[in-house]
Design an enzyme around this catalytic site. Structure first.
Site, PDB file in Angstrom:
ATOM      1  N   HIS A  95      46.130 -11.095 -28.480  1.00 34.22           N
ATOM      2  CA  HIS A  95      44.938 -11.304 -28.903  1.00 34.22           C
ATOM      3  C   HIS A  95      45.146 -11.316 -30.490  1.00 34.22           C
ATOM      4  O   HIS A  95      45.432 -10.424 -31.050  1.00 34.22           O
ATOM      5  CB  HIS A  95      43.908 -10.363 -28.519  1.00 34.22           C
ATOM      6  CG  HIS A  95      43.437 -10.058 -27.136  1.00 34.22           C
ATOM      7  ND1 HIS A  95      42.517 -10.646 -26.693  1.00 34.22           N
ATOM      8  CD2 HIS A  95      44.028  -9.748 -26.126  1.00 34.22           C
ATOM      9  CE1 HIS A  95      42.449 -10.533 -25.194  1.00 34.22           C
ATOM     10  NE2 HIS A  95      43.330  -9.989 -25.074  1.00 34.22           N
ATOM     11  N   HIS A 126      49.607 -12.720 -23.140  1.00 34.58           N
ATOM     12  CA  HIS A 126      48.821 -13.351 -24.199  1.00 34.58           C
ATOM     13  C   HIS A 126      48.714 -12.414 -25.424  1.00 34.58           C
ATOM     14  O   HIS A 126      48.667 -10.923 -25.011  1.00 34.58           O
ATOM     15  CB  HIS A 126      47.489 -13.760 -23.729  1.00 34.58           C
ATOM     16  CG  HIS A 126      46.636 -12.833 -23.025  1.00 34.58           C
ATOM     17  ND1 HIS A 126      46.828 -12.651 -21.663  1.00 34.58           N
ATOM     18  CD2 HIS A 126      45.610 -12.275 -23.313  1.00 34.58           C
ATOM     19  CE1 HIS A 126      46.246 -11.679 -21.260  1.00 34.58           C
ATOM     20  NE2 HIS A 126      45.354 -11.482 -22.232  1.00 34.58           N
TER      21      HIS A 126
HETATM   22  P1  5GP Z   1      43.099  -9.470 -21.268  1.00 32.74           P
HETATM   23  O1  5GP Z   1      42.032  -8.549 -21.102  1.00 32.74           O
HETATM   24  O2  5GP Z   1      43.858  -9.982 -20.079  1.00 32.74           O
HETATM   25  O3  5GP Z   1      44.063  -8.713 -22.433  1.00 32.74           O
HETATM   26  O4  5GP Z   1      42.414 -10.842 -21.846  1.00 32.74           O
HETATM   27  C1  5GP Z   1      41.891 -11.857 -21.277  1.00 32.74           C
HETATM   28  C2  5GP Z   1      41.028 -12.744 -22.118  1.00 32.74           C
HETATM   29  O5  5GP Z   1      41.160 -13.925 -21.768  1.00 32.74           O
HETATM   30  C3  5GP Z   1      39.718 -12.248 -22.320  1.00 32.74           C
HETATM   31  O6  5GP Z   1      39.374 -11.888 -23.734  1.00 32.74           O
HETATM   32  C4  5GP Z   1      38.882 -13.225 -21.684  1.00 32.74           C
HETATM   33  O7  5GP Z   1      37.820 -13.302 -22.465  1.00 32.74           O
HETATM   34  C5  5GP Z   1      39.899 -14.461 -22.036  1.00 32.74           C
HETATM   35  N1  5GP Z   1      39.711 -15.641 -21.063  1.00 32.74           N
HETATM   36  C6  5GP Z   1      39.403 -15.558 -19.729  1.00 32.74           C
HETATM   37  N2  5GP Z   1      39.273 -16.532 -18.986  1.00 32.74           N
HETATM   38  C7  5GP Z   1      39.429 -17.607 -20.113  1.00 32.74           C
HETATM   39  C8  5GP Z   1      39.157 -18.735 -19.998  1.00 32.74           C
HETATM   40  O8  5GP Z   1      38.930 -19.567 -18.945  1.00 32.74           O
HETATM   41  N3  5GP Z   1      39.052 -19.559 -21.240  1.00 32.74           N
HETATM   42  C9  5GP Z   1      39.517 -18.878 -22.584  1.00 32.74           C
HETATM   43  N4  5GP Z   1      39.350 -19.681 -23.648  1.00 32.74           N
HETATM   44  N5  5GP Z   1      39.628 -17.545 -22.556  1.00 32.74           N
HETATM   45  C10 5GP Z   1      39.555 -16.818 -21.162  1.00 32.74           C
END
Ligand code: 5GP
Ligand code: ZN
Length: 142
Positions: A103, A101
Site C-alpha cells: 500500500h 501488494h
Molecule cells: P489488504 O487488506 O489485503 O492489505 O489490501 C487489499 C486492498 O485491495 C484493500 O485496500 C482493497 O480496498 C483493495 N481492493 C480489493 N479489491 C480491489 C479491486 O478489485 N480493485 C482495486 N483497485 N482495489 C481492490
C-alpha cells in the site's frame, strides 16, 4: 504465473478494469478501490505471490525501490504531508487479497483518517523482553 480466482491477477491480466498509474515488466500500480486517502495506491507484482513469505527476494527488493520512487512522485503531485508504506501478510494481519501488494498511502495534515495505523501497546516484563530478544537473535548475516 496467474492464479485462478485471484482478483489482482485478473486486474494485471486486464480482465478486470483498474485505475492504473504505472506499469513495467514486473509491476502494475493501481489506485485502491476503497482508498484510505486521496491517491492511495497498490504496487502489484505481475507474478502471483501470496505474501512476503512467498515473494522472490529480488522482486521484493524491486518493489521497495519502486515504492521509494513513487512516494517521491506522488508527494510532488499530491502535495501530501507524509506517506505510509504498508504491507499485510495473513488474515490476522489484515490481509484480504492474497496476492502480495504494497500500500502507498499519502497522508494529509487535515486528512480524515488521522488514526489509521495506531495501536494499543502490549506490555512485557523485562524477562519476557530478554527472552524475545534471545529467541530472535540472528547469528551472522541473513
Ligand atoms: P489488504 O487488506 O489485503 O492489505 O489490501 C487489499 C486492498 O485491495 C484493500 O485496500 C482493497 O480496498 C483493495 N481492493 C480489493 N479489491 C480491489 C479491486 O478489485 N480493485 C482495486 N483497485 N482495489 C481492490
Ligand atoms: Zn494473484
Amino acid at each position: 504465473m496467474m492464479e485462478k480466482n485471484c482478483i489482482f491477477c485478473k486486474i494485471i491480466a486486464g480482465e478486470i478494469p483498474s485505475n492504473t498509474i504505472y506499469e513495467d515488466d514486473l509491476f502494475r500500480v493501481i489506485l485502491d478501490a476503497s482508498p484510505a486517502s486521496k491517491g492511495h495506491a497498490l504496487i502489484l507484482p505481475k507474478q502471483h505471490y501470496a505474501n512476503i513469505y512467498e515473494i522472490d527476494e529480488e522482486v521484493a527488493g524491486k518493489a521497495f525501490t519502486l515504492a521509494k520512487k513513487l512516494a517521491a512522485h506522488m508527494t510532488e503531485v499530491l502535495h501530501c504531508d507524509g506517506f505510509n508504506i504498508l504491507q499485510n501478510n495473513g488474515e490476522v494481519a489484515g490481509q484480504t487479497v492474497f496476492h502480495f501488494h504494497m500500500h502507498l498511502i499519502p497522508r494529509y495534515k487535515d486528512g480524515k483518517n488521522a488514526d489509521i495505523l495506531t495501536w494499543a501497546h502490549e506490555e512485557f516484563t523485562p524477562e519476557e523482553i530478554a527472552a524475545i530478544r534471545d529467541s530472535l537473535k540472528v547469528d551472522g548475516t541473513l
